[in-house]
Each structure stands twice: as C-alpha cells, then as structure tokens.
Design a protein around this motif. Structure first.
Motif, short mmCIF file in Angstrom:
data_model
loop_
_atom_site.label_atom_id
_atom_site.label_comp_id
_atom_site.label_asym_id
_atom_site.label_seq_id
_atom_site.Cartn_x
_atom_site.Cartn_y
_atom_site.Cartn_z
N MET A 171 0.74 -1.30 -0.18
CA MET A 171 0.10 -0.48 -0.39
C MET A 171 1.22 1.05 -0.31
O MET A 171 1.91 1.03 0.40
N TYR A 219 -4.73 4.95 -3.00
CA TYR A 219 -6.21 3.97 -2.45
C TYR A 219 -6.79 2.43 -2.77
O TYR A 219 -7.55 2.25 -2.69
N ILE A 238 -6.52 -0.57 -0.46
CA ILE A 238 -7.34 -0.33 0.35
C ILE A 238 -8.35 -1.30 0.54
O ILE A 238 -8.92 -0.70 -0.16
N GLY A 272 2.45 1.52 5.29
CA GLY A 272 2.54 1.21 3.90
C GLY A 272 3.40 1.00 3.39
O GLY A 272 4.64 0.95 4.81
#
Length: 429
Positions: free
Chosen positions: A245, A424, A427, A330
């Motif tokens: 991420m 994003y 996620i 992340g």
C-alpha cells in the motif's frame, strides 16, 4: 538457497515503491505481474477486459489460453476498494507457479479470478490463512473453509521451513524471499516484534486462535527534525502491516501536528496535503519498544504544482483519517527497514536497511534459525490485545503556511487519477 521471488524495476508497473512478482497461472503458465501485499490473504487476478480502459499497463488472465479449471468448492469472491471500485468473481482450482532462483515452481492451488472488475489488478496475498475471504465459519477456534496460500504451499513442498518470507524496498526495486533472510541487506541484528490478534468484535476474539491480519502494537509516533526528536503521539494501538500500500494511515491527531509543524497545505481536489518535495525529517514508530525510522521524503509523490516560493510541491501519502484512529503502515516502512514475517511463529523480525549496498556474497539464513538468534522486543504484549486512548503532545507551529502558484489548479484527469488510485486502490474493505 535464497528462494528470491522478485527483483523488478518497480517504476514500470503499479506503485513505484511496491514489490512486484511474476506469477504463472493455469496449465499454460500464463505470466502476469502481481503486487505482493501483506494486508491481504487472498491471491487474485483480473480477467475482465473492460478493466483496462483507463490504464496503459494492463495484464489480464486469459481463461481459455491459461486453461484454468473454474470449478471449486469455495464461495464467490468479492472485494470493494475505497475508491468505490468493485472486484467480483469466483475461486478456481488450477496451477499456480512462481519463479524461484530461475526455476518456475508450480502447485495445484486455489486462487480467485475477478471476472468483473473496475481495475486491472493481480495481488499475491501474504497475510494469515484465517484472513482468507473463504473463511465464513468458526468452530473450535478454527476458521473454515480456507485454502493453502502460496507461502503455505512452499512449506508443504519442503522448499521452506516455515510459512515465512522477508521483503524490502530500496533503490526503486523490491525483493521478496520466501523462508529466508539475507544478512547483507540490513544493519545489526533482527529484533522480534509479535503479531497480535486484534478485532473490533470482542466475541470474535474469544473464538479465533490465530490472527486474521498481520498487526503489531504501536506504542508511539515521534518526529525527528534537525537532530531533535519530538514525541508526538503516545498510544497503545494496533497497526496493520500494509506493505503493498503506497499510503500510510495514521491517527488524525498526529497528522494535525505534522501539518502544523511544517505549515503544509491541504489541496481540496487531491483530498490530501502538499509538501515541499525536499521535506526534511523522519517519522519514528515505536513498535513494541522497537524504534523504526522512515524518512518523510519516502511519503512524497511528485505533482506538476509549485509553491509560491518556486519550490516543487509533492503529494503527502498520509491521507486524512478524520475521527477514525486507524493505523496502517505502508510501503514507506519497507523503504527504510528490512522486514521478515513468520506466520507460524506469529513474529516479525525488523532491522534498518543498510545505507550502502554490500558488495560481498549473500548471507542467507532460514527465518526460523534467524529468529532464534534475534533480539526480542522490549515490550511483548499478549497475543490478544485491546487498544488504549491516544495522547497527543503539541509540536511547535510553523511561522508560515505554504501557498501555491496560480491558485494551484490541476487537471484532474491526469494527476488526480494517478495519485489517488495509486494511493487508495489497494485498501481492501
């Protein structure tokens, strides 16, 4: 044997700070580049051609070419990601392969194929078995039904001694090694941090004997600036290990202090903060008493914008979290630290990456053996864990706040799409 699975120029695919491995699907062993993630337990690949419409780089599973068996005993597969995009499909039983030390190893495996997807994505999930989406029942502390993930298959085949792997990101390249660590990649000794079992559902905790996710206990966050260490947040909170991420999610209380200290600017269109691209300083995470340092520059993504003082403006990959005290560490964590995970021992070994490459031969050791010689973390919580309140310590405030040239207008179709999807899209809800 090092069992190195991926060493790729990461700027060519996905997020430039992710670990990309090539997996081989079906009887024909169709190669597809996939992102390796620690925050998901499933492996899945897209077969929907419509998902490629907005992407220059797109690799899809061709079910006919790969000759994938679409029968399975598991339920349908689905994901919703925070952009609102959806991924749906089904689990399949077929051949799954990975290249280890120039040899493709193949297994009869279960993975998911997304037949309807808004994004072209292939994910190699490295999370705990209990976190697989097939698990819908709990009996005698065991989640079922589940299937053997790739690390478990490697262990079952006798290729590694435990369900484990090590990873790091450095110099725009990443490495994932199953079952081993390489001592030439990090400084000093590994320190052991426990994986904790955290759930918002107290009753669920009582019935599950192993974690659903790879979470650690975060005891505090500090800011290092110009040789001074500022403690900013005292806490005792779970944090998800979210390698794969690009964004890092931290409590809003911390972000507010960081923004005030540097005078950072919020950009409405981007939904996040802008900072100078040469932003100095580091974040220091206290994980079970082990300090892990990450440079603030590793949280920045370039934009076409400039500040009024002509400095280049970068997008800060620390999104606002509002009232949700959510922590997810992340890719930036792996850009400064070597990370080894043993899902059998429920432990993580961490150490700072070497600042200069070691030109000597690799010093490979199995993860179980390396962990036996590692240094235990100073604070060892119980396997089950409940979070405590956050205490923020105010930072000094900047004397000025950054402003943008020309009002900071941005072509949303170009940069916004790139930054926000990269930030994003992985996620998983």
């Amino acid at each position: 044997m090092s069992n190195v699975a991926g060493f790729t120029d990461l700027r060519k695919v996905y997020d430039p700070n992710s670990i990309i491995v090539e997996l081989y699907f079906g009887q024909s062993l169709q190669p597809i580049r996939c992102i390796a993630v620690t925050y998901d337990s499933d492996t899945y690949v897209t077969s929907d051609p419509s998902s490629c419409q907005n992407y220059d780089t797109c690799e899809l599973l061709d079910l006919e070419r790969a000759n994938v068996d679409t029968t399975t005993d598991f339920s349908d597969f689905s994901r919703m990601i925070s952009t609102g995009d959806t991924i749906t499909g089904s689990y399949v039983n077929s051949i799954l392969g990975i290249r280890l030390n120039d040899t493709i190893r193949t297994f009869n495996a279960t993975f998911a194929v997304a037949s309807s997807s808004d994004v072209p994505i292939c994910v190699l999930g490295l999370g705990p078995k209990n976190g697989e989406s097939t698990g819908v029942q709990i009996e005698n502390g065991i989640v079922s039904p589940t299937y053997k993930s790739l690390p478990i298959l490697l262990k079952s085949a006798g290729l590694i001694k435990s369900t484990s792997y090590s990873l790091f990101v450095a110099d725009n390249s990443g490495s994932l090694a199953f079952g081993t660590v390489d001592h030439t990649k990090f400084e000093g000794s590994l320190q052991l941090v426990p994986i904790v079992d955290v759930s918002v559902d107290g009753e669920l905790l009582e019935h599950i004997k192993a974690p659903l996710e790879i979470q650690v206990v975060l005891l505090g966050i500090s800011l290092e600036s110009n040789g001074t260490l500022y403690p900013v947040l005292q806490m005792e909170s779970p944090a998800l290990l979210a390698i794969g991420m690009q964004a890092t999610y931290l409590p809003q209380k911390f972000l507010d202090e960081l923004v005030g200290f540097y005078g950072l600017l919020y950009h409405d269109d981007l939904g996040g903060y802008l900072a100078p691209c040469d932003l100095p300083g580091s974040l220091v995470f206290n994980i079970s008493g082990v300090p892990l340092t990450t440079a603030l520059k590793d949280y920045l993504t370039e934009t076409p914008l400039t500040f009024s003082d002509q400095q280049k403006a970068c997008f800060l990959q620390l999104p606002p979290t509002g009232n949700i005290d959510y922590c997810a560490l992340g890719n930036s964590l792996a850009m400064s630290n070597y990370i080894a995970v043993d899902l059998d021992a429920l432990m993580i070994g961490v150490a700072p990456l070497k600042t200069q490459p070691d030109d000597g031969p690799s010093q490979i050791q199995s993860i179980p053996e390396a962990f036996r010689k590692a240094v235990p973390a100073p604070v060892l919580p119980a396997n089950t864990y409940n979070k405590s309140d956050l205490v923020a310590i105010p930072l000094p405030r900047a004397k000025k706040t950054y402003t943008l040239n020309n009002g900071g207008k941005l072509q949303i179709s170009s940069f916004y799409t790139i930054v926000c999807l990269i930030t994003y899209m992985f996620i998983i809800i």
